[in-house]
Design a protein around this motif. Structure first.
Motif, mmCIF file in Angstrom:
data_model
loop_
_atom_site.group_PDB
_atom_site.id
_atom_site.type_symbol
_atom_site.label_atom_id
_atom_site.label_comp_id
_atom_site.label_asym_id
_atom_site.label_seq_id
_atom_site.Cartn_x
_atom_site.Cartn_y
_atom_site.Cartn_z
ATOM 1 N N ILE A 105 0.837 -1.205 0.000
ATOM 2 C CA ILE A 105 0.000 0.000 0.000
ATOM 3 C C ILE A 105 0.868 1.251 0.000
ATOM 4 O O ILE A 105 0.613 2.213 -0.742
ATOM 5 C CB ILE A 105 -0.943 -0.001 1.221
ATOM 6 C CG1 ILE A 105 -1.961 -1.141 1.098
ATOM 7 C CG2 ILE A 105 -1.669 1.343 1.343
ATOM 8 C CD1 ILE A 105 -2.887 -1.274 2.296
ATOM 9 N N ARG A 106 1.921 1.231 0.810
ATOM 10 C CA ARG A 106 2.815 2.394 0.894
ATOM 11 C C ARG A 106 3.461 2.668 -0.454
ATOM 12 O O ARG A 106 3.496 3.820 -0.918
ATOM 13 C CB ARG A 106 3.883 2.153 1.956
ATOM 14 C CG ARG A 106 4.862 3.311 2.109
ATOM 15 C CD ARG A 106 5.902 3.018 3.185
ATOM 16 N NE ARG A 106 6.809 4.132 3.352
ATOM 17 C CZ ARG A 106 7.895 4.335 2.614
ATOM 18 N NH1 ARG A 106 8.192 3.472 1.646
ATOM 19 N NH2 ARG A 106 8.675 5.375 2.843
ATOM 20 N N ASN A 107 3.995 1.630 -1.098
ATOM 21 C CA ASN A 107 4.677 1.819 -2.375
ATOM 22 C C ASN A 107 3.723 2.239 -3.486
ATOM 23 O O ASN A 107 4.092 3.013 -4.375
ATOM 24 C CB ASN A 107 5.414 0.538 -2.775
ATOM 25 C CG ASN A 107 6.675 0.332 -1.975
ATOM 26 O OD1 ASN A 107 7.197 1.272 -1.386
ATOM 27 N ND2 ASN A 107 7.165 -0.895 -1.926
ATOM 28 N N VAL A 108 2.512 1.711 -3.441
ATOM 29 C CA VAL A 108 1.511 2.111 -4.445
ATOM 30 C C VAL A 108 1.195 3.600 -4.304
ATOM 31 O O VAL A 108 1.110 4.324 -5.302
ATOM 32 C CB VAL A 108 0.230 1.262 -4.305
ATOM 33 C CG1 VAL A 108 -0.909 1.861 -5.134
ATOM 34 C CG2 VAL A 108 0.497 -0.168 -4.751
ATOM 35 N N ILE A 109 1.040 4.067 -3.067
ATOM 36 C CA ILE A 109 0.755 5.485 -2.829
ATOM 37 C C ILE A 109 1.922 6.352 -3.287
ATOM 38 O O ILE A 109 1.732 7.353 -3.998
ATOM 39 C CB ILE A 109 0.457 5.734 -1.337
ATOM 40 C CG1 ILE A 109 -0.874 5.083 -0.947
ATOM 41 C CG2 ILE A 109 0.422 7.236 -1.030
ATOM 42 C CD1 ILE A 109 -1.167 5.126 0.535
ATOM 43 N N ILE A 110 3.141 5.966 -2.903
ATOM 44 C CA ILE A 110 4.318 6.740 -3.286
ATOM 45 C C ILE A 110 4.487 6.768 -4.805
ATOM 46 O O ILE A 110 4.844 7.791 -5.386
ATOM 47 C CB ILE A 110 5.579 6.160 -2.613
ATOM 48 C CG1 ILE A 110 5.559 6.446 -1.116
ATOM 49 C CG2 ILE A 110 6.849 6.748 -3.234
ATOM 50 C CD1 ILE A 110 6.700 5.829 -0.349
ATOM 51 N N ILE A 113 0.981 8.650 -6.415
ATOM 52 C CA ILE A 113 0.712 10.010 -5.944
ATOM 53 C C ILE A 113 1.943 10.889 -6.113
ATOM 54 O O ILE A 113 1.857 12.014 -6.618
ATOM 55 C CB ILE A 113 0.269 10.024 -4.465
ATOM 56 C CG1 ILE A 113 -1.010 9.186 -4.286
ATOM 57 C CG2 ILE A 113 0.043 11.460 -3.990
ATOM 58 C CD1 ILE A 113 -2.194 9.681 -5.081
#
Length: 357
Positions: A105-110, A113
């Motif tokens: 989730i963190r990597n997808v957001i980074i 976004i």
């Protein structure tokens, strides 16, 4: 003022800038490895003198955005931007995550976004899109020449804060969050885009003034600013005892001054000489920007990184990456889904291209 013809010096700036982008990424690999002292020092020098590229792209983007908004509504303008830059951004970000990324989730957001995923160069797209979003306020930004001066001073102060925190001075500490925010937030880049808007407002007049500038004085300004950048890099290296990417970045006051000098130099040179090879590279510059890290990763995998162990191999690799990326764009343009992979290839060529890259 509406620009009614294609000014080749703007294409020239973008063509040179995309070469500089590739040099930054290839020399970064060289610098990060254990190699001979000459290769490492020369790699840092090449890396640093290439730092004008993103500021130059945003400067040209400002000029062309100003011109576009004289002809079409803001809504139409943003619809075209979504097709031209956001769709290919999503495509290549997805490819990067699927092939080289850690899907969390963190990597997808980074990645989606901030644009800082496996294809880390894509941070430019969210930054550019923010510039487009603020373009309706250009009348307030350009209310007077004083506005640009204020933006320049504020950017100098902002970059000073970044550099001080990177050096861990006065109780300020470097953090990955600060680095990420600076890369993608509009306030880090707004000066260059606003400068482009200001120049675009009276482009022919500015062009005439630059045409009358002494080339010798421009070169002296360029040499002085290059010297400041290199001295600053050396000081940062000496002070910290290590090569920190944040201290080689765009967000330093001397890089701001240097970028202005290079933009002025390239404008002058582009006006004086018609560089057909560089301009032809510009025709694929957006595609090269999107694809070159993909090509670079494949090249490293196939060659086991052997070419990045010295300066000569790195320069050779840079040329190979440029050529392969160029021909990959030619190939993608022939495929039915080219609007997804390259965005702009679906748009017919116009007298003046609209966009930053």
């Amino acid at each position: 003022m509406e620009i009614k013809k294609r000014y080749l010096e703007l294409d020239f700036i973008k063509g040179i800038s995309i070469i500089a982008v590739i040099l930054i990424h290839t020399t970064a690999i060289l610098i990060s490895q254990e190699t001979d002292e000459f290769s490492q020092i020369t790699g840092i020098i090449i890396n640093q003198i290439s730092r004008f590229c993103v500021p130059a792209f945003l400067f040209v983007a400002g000029i062309l955005a100003y011109n576009s908004l004289l002809k079409i509504s803001f809504i139409s303008f943003m619809k075209k931007r979504i097709v031209e830059i956001i769709i290919p951004f999503i495509f290549w970000s997805t490819i990067g995550l699927l092939v080289w990324g850690d899907i969390s989730i963190r990597n997808v957001i980074i990645t989606f976004i901030f644009g800082f995923g496996p294809f880390h160069q894509l941070y430019y797209i969210p930054a550019l899109f923010q510039m487009y979003l603020i373009s309706p306020f250009r009348s307030k930004i350009l209310k007077s020449n004083f506005s640009i001066i204020v933006l320049f001073i504020l950017t100098i102060l902002l970059f000073s804060f970044y550099q001080i925190s990177s050096l861990n001075l006065f109780g300020l500490k470097e953090s990955s969050t600060i680095n990420l925010v600076f890369l993608t937030a509009f306030f880090s880049w707004i000066f260059y885009f606003s400068l482009g808007l200001a120049v675009g407002k009276n482009y022919q007049k500015v062009r005439d003034v630059i045409s009358g500038f002494s080339f010798r004085k421009i070169i002296i300004f360029l040499i002085i600013s290059i010297s400041l950048v290199l001295l600053d890099s050396y000081y940062n290296w000496s002070f910290t005892g290590e090569i920190k990417s944040s201290l080689l970045s765009y967000f330093r006051p001397v890089v701001l001054i240097y970028s202005i000098s290079v933009i002025l130099f390239l404008l002058k040179l582009g006006i004086l000489k018609n560089q057909k090879i560089i301009i032809s590279i510009n025709d694929k510059s957006f595609g090269i920007y999107l694809t070159h890290i993909f090509v670079l990763n494949i090249f490293q995998l196939v060659t086991n990184g052997i070419f990045f162990r010295n300066l000569l191999g790195t320069i050779f690799s840079s040329l190979i990456i440029l050529v392969l990326s160029f021909y990959l764009c030619l190939l993608l343009e022939k495929l039915p889904f080219r609007s997804i992979t390259l965005g702009r290839s679906m748009i017919k060529k116009k007298v003046l291209k609209e966009g930053g890259i």
